[in-house]
Motif scaffolding. Sequence first.
Motif, PDB file in Angstrom:
ATOM      1  N   LEU A  43       0.805  -1.223   0.000  1.00  0.00           N
ATOM      2  CA  LEU A  43       0.000   0.000   0.000  1.00  0.00           C
ATOM      3  C   LEU A  43       0.839   1.275   0.000  1.00  0.00           C
ATOM      4  CD1 LEU A  43      -2.762  -0.967   2.589  1.00  0.00           C
ATOM      5  CD2 LEU A  43      -2.942  -0.956   0.088  1.00  0.00           C
ATOM      6  N   GLY A  44       2.027   1.190   0.549  1.00  0.00           N
ATOM      7  CA  GLY A  44       2.879   2.386   0.622  1.00  0.00           C
ATOM      8  C   GLY A  44       2.586   3.246   1.841  1.00  0.00           C
ATOM      9  N   GLY A  45       1.828   2.706   2.790  1.00  0.00           N
ATOM     10  CA  GLY A  45       1.516   3.441   4.022  1.00  0.00           C
ATOM     11  C   GLY A  45       0.182   2.983   4.557  1.00  0.00           C
ATOM     12  N   LYS A  46      -0.324   3.751   5.537  1.00  0.00           N
ATOM     13  CA  LYS A  46      -1.632   3.426   6.110  1.00  0.00           C
ATOM     14  C   LYS A  46      -2.472   4.706   6.131  1.00  0.00           C
ATOM     15  CE  LYS A  46       0.599   1.718   9.628  1.00  0.00           C
ATOM     16  NZ  LYS A  46       1.055   1.119  10.888  1.00  0.00           N
ATOM     17  N   GLU A  68      -8.496 -14.486  -5.522  1.00  0.00           N
ATOM     18  CA  GLU A  68      -9.413 -15.374  -4.821  1.00  0.00           C
ATOM     19  C   GLU A  68      -9.509 -15.015  -3.340  1.00  0.00           C
ATOM     20  OE1 GLU A  68      -8.641 -19.818  -4.593  1.00  0.00           O
ATOM     21  OE2 GLU A  68      -9.466 -19.517  -6.609  1.00  0.00           O
ATOM     22  N   GLU A  69      -8.368 -14.628  -2.791  1.00  0.00           N
ATOM     23  CA  GLU A  69      -8.336 -14.309  -1.357  1.00  0.00           C
ATOM     24  C   GLU A  69      -7.427 -13.119  -1.079  1.00  0.00           C
ATOM     25  OE1 GLU A  69      -6.943 -17.507   1.150  1.00  0.00           O
ATOM     26  OE2 GLU A  69      -7.035 -16.268   2.972  1.00  0.00           O
ATOM     27  N   ILE A  70      -7.898 -12.246  -0.202  1.00  0.00           N
ATOM     28  CA  ILE A  70      -7.092 -11.111   0.266  1.00  0.00           C
ATOM     29  C   ILE A  70      -6.747 -11.377   1.731  1.00  0.00           C
ATOM     30  CG2 ILE A  70      -7.217  -8.660   0.927  1.00  0.00           C
ATOM     31  CD1 ILE A  70      -7.054  -8.763  -1.994  1.00  0.00           C
ATOM     32  N   ILE A  71      -5.470 -11.306   2.044  1.00  0.00           N
ATOM     33  CA  ILE A  71      -5.045 -11.451   3.446  1.00  0.00           C
ATOM     34  C   ILE A  71      -4.603 -10.084   3.959  1.00  0.00           C
ATOM     35  CG2 ILE A  71      -3.461 -12.610   5.032  1.00  0.00           C
ATOM     36  CD1 ILE A  71      -2.966 -14.662   2.751  1.00  0.00           C
ATOM     37  N   PHE A  72      -5.259  -9.592   4.980  1.00  0.00           N
ATOM     38  CA  PHE A  72      -4.850  -8.315   5.567  1.00  0.00           C
ATOM     39  C   PHE A  72      -3.713  -8.568   6.548  1.00  0.00           C
ATOM     40  CE2 PHE A  72      -9.289  -7.498   4.369  1.00  0.00           C
ATOM     41  CZ  PHE A  72      -9.116  -6.343   3.625  1.00  0.00           C
ATOM     42  N   ALA A  73      -2.585  -7.906   6.330  1.00  0.00           N
ATOM     43  CA  ALA A  73      -1.441  -8.111   7.224  1.00  0.00           C
ATOM     44  C   ALA A  73      -0.850  -6.786   7.697  1.00  0.00           C
ATOM     45  CB  ALA A  73      -0.379  -8.952   6.527  1.00  0.00           C
ATOM     46  N   LEU A  74      -1.720  -5.791   7.873  1.00  0.00           N
ATOM     47  CA  LEU A  74      -1.233  -4.513   8.408  1.00  0.00           C
ATOM     48  C   LEU A  74      -1.144  -4.625   9.925  1.00  0.00           C
ATOM     49  CD1 LEU A  74      -3.432  -2.088   6.286  1.00  0.00           C
ATOM     50  CD2 LEU A  74      -1.063  -2.744   5.874  1.00  0.00           C
ATOM     51  N   SER A  75      -0.280  -3.823  10.526  1.00  0.00           N
ATOM     52  CA  SER A  75      -0.128  -3.880  11.983  1.00  0.00           C
ATOM     53  C   SER A  75      -1.441  -3.459  12.650  1.00  0.00           C
ATOM     54  CB  SER A  75       1.010  -2.979  12.438  1.00  0.00           C
ATOM     55  OG  SER A  75       0.776  -1.662  11.999  1.00  0.00           O
ATOM     56  N   SER A  76      -1.701  -4.026  13.829  1.00  0.00           N
ATOM     57  CA  SER A  76      -2.989  -3.765  14.467  1.00  0.00           C
ATOM     58  C   SER A  76      -2.962  -2.478  15.289  1.00  0.00           C
ATOM     59  CB  SER A  76      -3.411  -4.945  15.331  1.00  0.00           C
ATOM     60  OG  SER A  76      -2.464  -5.125  16.354  1.00  0.00           O
ATOM     61  N   THR A  77      -2.618  -1.391  14.606  1.00  0.00           N
ATOM     62  CA  THR A  77      -2.718  -0.059  15.203  1.00  0.00           C
ATOM     63  C   THR A  77      -4.032   0.549  14.725  1.00  0.00           C
ATOM     64  OG1 THR A  77      -1.600   0.843  13.272  1.00  0.00           O
ATOM     65  CG2 THR A  77      -0.212   0.309  15.159  1.00  0.00           C
ATOM     66  N   LEU A  78      -4.372   1.708  15.239  1.00  0.00           N
ATOM     67  CA  LEU A  78      -5.600   2.378  14.803  1.00  0.00           C
ATOM     68  C   LEU A  78      -5.561   2.598  13.289  1.00  0.00           C
ATOM     69  CD1 LEU A  78      -8.268   3.777  15.531  1.00  0.00           C
ATOM     70  CD2 LEU A  78      -6.960   5.892  15.884  1.00  0.00           C
ATOM     71  N   GLU A  79      -4.408   3.064  12.795  1.00  0.00           N
ATOM     72  CA  GLU A  79      -4.268   3.333  11.359  1.00  0.00           C
ATOM     73  C   GLU A  79      -4.375   2.036  10.539  1.00  0.00           C
ATOM     74  OE1 GLU A  79      -2.042   4.496  13.559  1.00  0.00           O
ATOM     75  OE2 GLU A  79      -2.376   6.667  13.490  1.00  0.00           O
ATOM     76  N   GLY A  80      -3.754   0.972  11.058  1.00  0.00           N
ATOM     77  CA  GLY A  80      -3.802  -0.321  10.366  1.00  0.00           C
ATOM     78  C   GLY A  80      -5.229  -0.831  10.281  1.00  0.00           C
ATOM     79  N   THR A  89      -8.004   0.918  10.562  1.00  0.00           N
ATOM     80  CA  THR A  89      -8.794   1.818   9.714  1.00  0.00           C
ATOM     81  C   THR A  89      -8.596   1.453   8.245  1.00  0.00           C
ATOM     82  OG1 THR A  89      -8.460   3.587  11.319  1.00  0.00           O
ATOM     83  CG2 THR A  89      -9.208   4.255   9.135  1.00  0.00           C
ATOM     84  N   THR A  90      -7.346   1.222   7.874  1.00  0.00           N
ATOM     85  CA  THR A  90      -7.011   0.904   6.484  1.00  0.00           C
ATOM     86  C   THR A  90      -7.618  -0.436   6.071  1.00  0.00           C
ATOM     87  OG1 THR A  90      -4.933   2.058   6.877  1.00  0.00           O
ATOM     88  CG2 THR A  90      -5.105   0.805   4.831  1.00  0.00           C
TER      89      THR A  90
END
Length: 205
Positions: A108-111, A138-150, A152-153
């Motif tokens: 993504l280049g950021g959050k 077929e499948e999207i895996i969300f792997a952003l850090s579990s911060t508020l910004e992550g 939200t994104t």
Amino acid sequence: MDFSSKLLEQAVDEMSQLPGIGKRTALRLILHMLKQPESQTKQLADALTKLRTEIKLCKNCYNISDTDLCAICANPSRNSEIVCVVEDIRDVMAIENTDQYRGHYHVLGGKISPMDGIGPSQLSIKPLIEKVQAGKVEEIIFALSSTLEGDTTNFYIYRQLEGTGIKTSTIARGISVGDELEYADEVTLGRSITNRVPFENSTKN
Ligand SMILES: [Zn+2]
């Protein structure tokens, strides 16, 4: 800081623009360079210049790459129908180190961070949605850090994908230090990718 040399002052000023580098550290580094052979400083300068002029973003996953298509996207043995959504190349490197994942990435280049003035349009979210709408995933895996910004994104993207019928999952939480992928140990991170959970479940408390 009072400098007897304008050249030294200029070099220190430039170096201290880097995050976490104050003037004192910058001075120490520059003085160190002056003690090293001239060729070493030249190699550093050349590497940085080459990096800035030749680096690209992969046209498929937006990861930093030397070529139009990065090595992961260009590898025919990787599964392009599973896409792991990450913030930047450090996350790709961390997940690759686990040796547990054979799909593609989308960087993504950021959050999304309204506080820092970063909205969805500044990130490569649109091409991800388009890739899904084109039926290539077929499948999207969300792997952003579990911060508020992550969170939200993740949620923003999840909402954008509604109606596409795509399978969405998130890496199992419980990643140790600070929840940053970069710092998670390989075994834990590898396990959390293998044991990923449906995204809907992760948003319920
Ligand atoms: Zn790529």
